[in-house]
Structure formats: C-alpha cells, structure tokens
Design a protein around this motif. Sequence first.
Motif, short mmCIF file in Angstrom:
data_model
loop_
_atom_site.label_atom_id
_atom_site.label_comp_id
_atom_site.label_asym_id
_atom_site.label_seq_id
_atom_site.Cartn_x
_atom_site.Cartn_y
_atom_site.Cartn_z
N UNK A 1 -2.82 -5.79 4.55
CA UNK A 1 -1.88 -5.69 3.53
C UNK A 1 -1.83 -4.10 3.27
N UNK A 2 -0.63 -3.28 2.99
CA UNK A 2 -0.37 -1.83 2.71
C UNK A 2 0.49 -1.96 1.69
N UNK A 3 0.00 -1.64 0.29
CA UNK A 3 1.14 -1.46 -0.86
C UNK A 3 2.33 -0.48 -0.52
N UNK A 4 1.99 0.35 0.59
CA UNK A 4 2.98 1.42 0.67
C UNK A 4 4.09 1.05 1.87
N UNK A 5 3.71 -0.45 2.51
CA UNK A 5 4.58 -0.71 3.38
C UNK A 5 5.66 -1.79 2.94
N UNK A 6 6.86 -1.76 2.80
CA UNK A 6 7.86 -2.50 2.41
C UNK A 6 7.65 -4.03 2.94
N UNK A 7 7.37 -4.04 4.10
CA UNK A 7 7.29 -5.42 4.83
C UNK A 7 6.30 -6.26 4.45
N UNK A 8 4.87 -5.37 4.11
CA UNK A 8 3.91 -5.95 3.69
C UNK A 8 4.06 -6.61 2.18
N UNK A 9 4.71 -5.72 1.53
CA UNK A 9 4.72 -6.11 0.04
C UNK A 9 5.86 -7.23 0.01
N UNK A 10 6.76 -7.39 0.70
CA UNK A 10 7.60 -8.60 0.74
C UNK A 10 6.74 -9.76 0.65
N UNK A 11 5.71 -9.76 1.37
CA UNK A 11 4.85 -11.16 1.92
C UNK A 11 3.93 -11.36 0.44
N UNK A 12 3.83 -10.26 -0.40
CA UNK A 12 3.02 -10.65 -1.65
C UNK A 12 4.05 -11.20 -2.89
N UNK A 13 3.93 -12.41 -3.01
CA UNK A 13 4.87 -13.20 -3.91
C UNK A 13 4.30 -14.19 -4.80
N UNK A 14 4.71 -14.48 -5.98
CA UNK A 14 4.31 -15.75 -6.67
C UNK A 14 2.93 -15.75 -7.09
N UNK A 15 2.33 -14.72 -7.31
CA UNK A 15 0.85 -14.69 -7.84
C UNK A 15 0.90 -15.04 -9.20
N UNK A 16 -0.22 -15.76 -9.60
CA UNK A 16 -0.52 -15.81 -11.00
C UNK A 16 -1.27 -14.75 -11.47
N UNK A 17 -2.35 -14.28 -10.78
CA UNK A 17 -3.09 -13.20 -10.86
C UNK A 17 -3.62 -12.42 -9.87
N UNK A 18 -3.30 -11.14 -10.10
CA UNK A 18 -3.88 -10.29 -9.24
C UNK A 18 -5.04 -8.98 -9.72
N UNK A 19 -5.96 -8.85 -8.79
CA UNK A 19 -6.85 -8.02 -9.09
C UNK A 19 -6.45 -6.92 -8.38
N UNK A 20 -6.34 -5.75 -8.90
CA UNK A 20 -6.15 -4.42 -8.12
C UNK A 20 -6.81 -3.22 -8.79
N UNK A 21 -8.18 -3.49 -8.44
CA UNK A 21 -9.23 -2.37 -9.30
C UNK A 21 -9.51 -1.18 -8.43
N UNK A 22 -9.35 -0.05 -8.77
CA UNK A 22 -9.63 1.14 -8.32
C UNK A 22 -9.03 1.47 -6.95
N UNK A 23 -7.69 1.09 -6.93
CA UNK A 23 -6.98 1.71 -6.05
C UNK A 23 -6.16 2.65 -6.35
N UNK A 24 -5.42 2.44 -7.52
CA UNK A 24 -4.27 3.49 -7.96
C UNK A 24 -5.04 4.74 -8.38
N UNK A 25 -5.98 5.02 -8.36
CA UNK A 25 -6.84 6.13 -8.58
C UNK A 25 -6.78 7.26 -7.48
N UNK A 26 -6.44 6.64 -6.37
CA UNK A 26 -6.20 7.40 -5.09
C UNK A 26 -5.01 7.85 -4.73
N UNK A 27 -3.85 7.32 -5.56
CA UNK A 27 -2.63 7.62 -5.23
C UNK A 27 -2.13 8.67 -6.09
N UNK A 28 -1.10 9.49 -5.90
CA UNK A 28 -0.37 10.25 -6.70
C UNK A 28 0.44 9.71 -7.56
N UNK A 29 1.42 10.25 -8.39
CA UNK A 29 2.32 9.69 -9.50
C UNK A 29 3.47 8.80 -8.45
#
Length: 279
Positions: A200-228
């Motif tokens: 899965x790629x958070x910059x890909x809309x199709x991939x993001x549509x598949x990510x739904x209905x989670x109770x908990x998400x761990x997304x650690x040390x990824x956003x530091x690689x992105x611009x605003x």
Amino acid sequence: MKASLSQQDFNLFREFFYKKTGIEFDDSKRYFVDKRLLKRIEETGAKSFRDYFISVRFESSQKEFQNIVNVMTVNETYFYREDHQFKTLTQQVLDELISQPNRGAAPLRILSLPTSTGEEPYSIALQLIENWPGLDSHDVELDGADIDTDVLERAQNGVYNQRSVQYLPPDVLDRHFTEVAGGRYQISEDIRDAVNLFKANLSNRDDCRKLRNYDVIFCRNLLIYFDDKSRQTAINALYDALRPGGFLFLGHSESISRMTSLFEVRRFPNSIVYQRPLS
C-alpha cells in the motif's frame, strides 16, 4: 554510461518519485539517490539516465518503478520499538475501544503502516498475546502494509538477526521464536499467519480506498519523509482509514496538531495518541 547524474537528472527523478510516493529527497540525499539509481540503470542495461527514465515512466507493469521504490526506501526497525506506545495500546486503548457504544461484535482491526520487515506488526501481536487479557474474548485482525515489496517478503518469512530481537524479553523470545542458521530467529508460524501483509502507498488514491474501518493504526516515522503537502494528504488518508473512535499512533518525533483539527489529542500516562472523534 556516465558514472554520475547531472543536477537536471536528479531534479527530474526526485520530482517523479515525489509525485508517485509523496517522499521527497532534498539535495542532502543526492549521494544516496545517485548511488542507488545508477546501480538500477546499470542492472537494467539502459544506455543513459534519459533512456532509463523514459522506460520507467511509460512502463505499463510498473515493475521497474517498484524496484526503485525498494532500493530508495529505508527500512530499519526492531521488536518492541517505542515500547511505551504498546503499553498504551494494551493498558488503555483496546479496553476503551471495546467499551465504545454501538461497537457490536466486530473484530478489532489494527494496521501497521509502514510495516517494513515485520517487526512492528509482530510486536503488536506479541504484546496482545502477552499483555492483553481481552484477547481471550475478542477477535483481532492484524494487517501490515508497506510500499516496498522486498521488505514485505522478508516480513512474511519472519527471520530476524540478533539486533532485531535484542529488546525482547528472553522468555518471549523463547516462547515465540525458533533459532535458525546463522544465529538468527524465526517468529512462530502461528503469529506469521495471524498478520495479513500487503502492498500500500499512502500517495496512491486506489490504495488508500482499500484502507477502511480500522480501530487502531500505527504509522510511525513515515510522515517525517514527507513535505507539508504530502503529509496533509497522508493525514487525510489515515483519518479516512479509521472508523469513528479509532486511534492513530505516530512516531515520538511526529506531531500533526498544527496541521489538522480532524483528530482529538489524547494524553495517556505513557504516550500521546490521536483519535478520530466518535461523531
């Protein structure tokens, strides 16, 4: 082929990579990018950067672009990293989730992204087994996603060196791992089977549509690689991926409070967590 890239070549590549992944390479990463990109050009037999770049841009299968992603992303982690967040998960967050109104009997769904070589989702599984009594009476679904297909394959194999397991309690290591050749350790097949791994790629809309209905998400040390801009896109995607009342765990150096008002900031004894409001 020349043994270096021009500034124009570098600029073309990093703009292309940014648009596809949301990951931005500044000039300080020039040596890192050049070294890995030149190796890919050599291995594909392309005559020049320009020939290689054109073939990657118009390749229908995207196989070579995936190869680029695999060599350009850094995947360094270990079991029980930032252990205080796992304590928050097992001591407060999960019990709060199962007590939420209208929860019903649906399984608790937890996502680790990026999952890298599997240490994080398997750490979550170990923490649930070892430290959450509710596991006896509630179903849990564990997912792990990453943009890098090589690390997903390694995660599926579940074999780790001494560095990866160095912070595991010895009794946990004994119960859930088997020592294999080369002084490495393989996590049990039962735990490997309990984690669903996928790309899965958070910059890909199709991939993001598949990510739904989670109770908990761990997304650690990824956003530091992105611009605003990419960070805002990722935050929105993570919000949409959570069900109302769900929780988002970020890395200790990451904060989204100044970028969005979508989440409520929850301060637990061991860590700060972001929650999608119940309504």
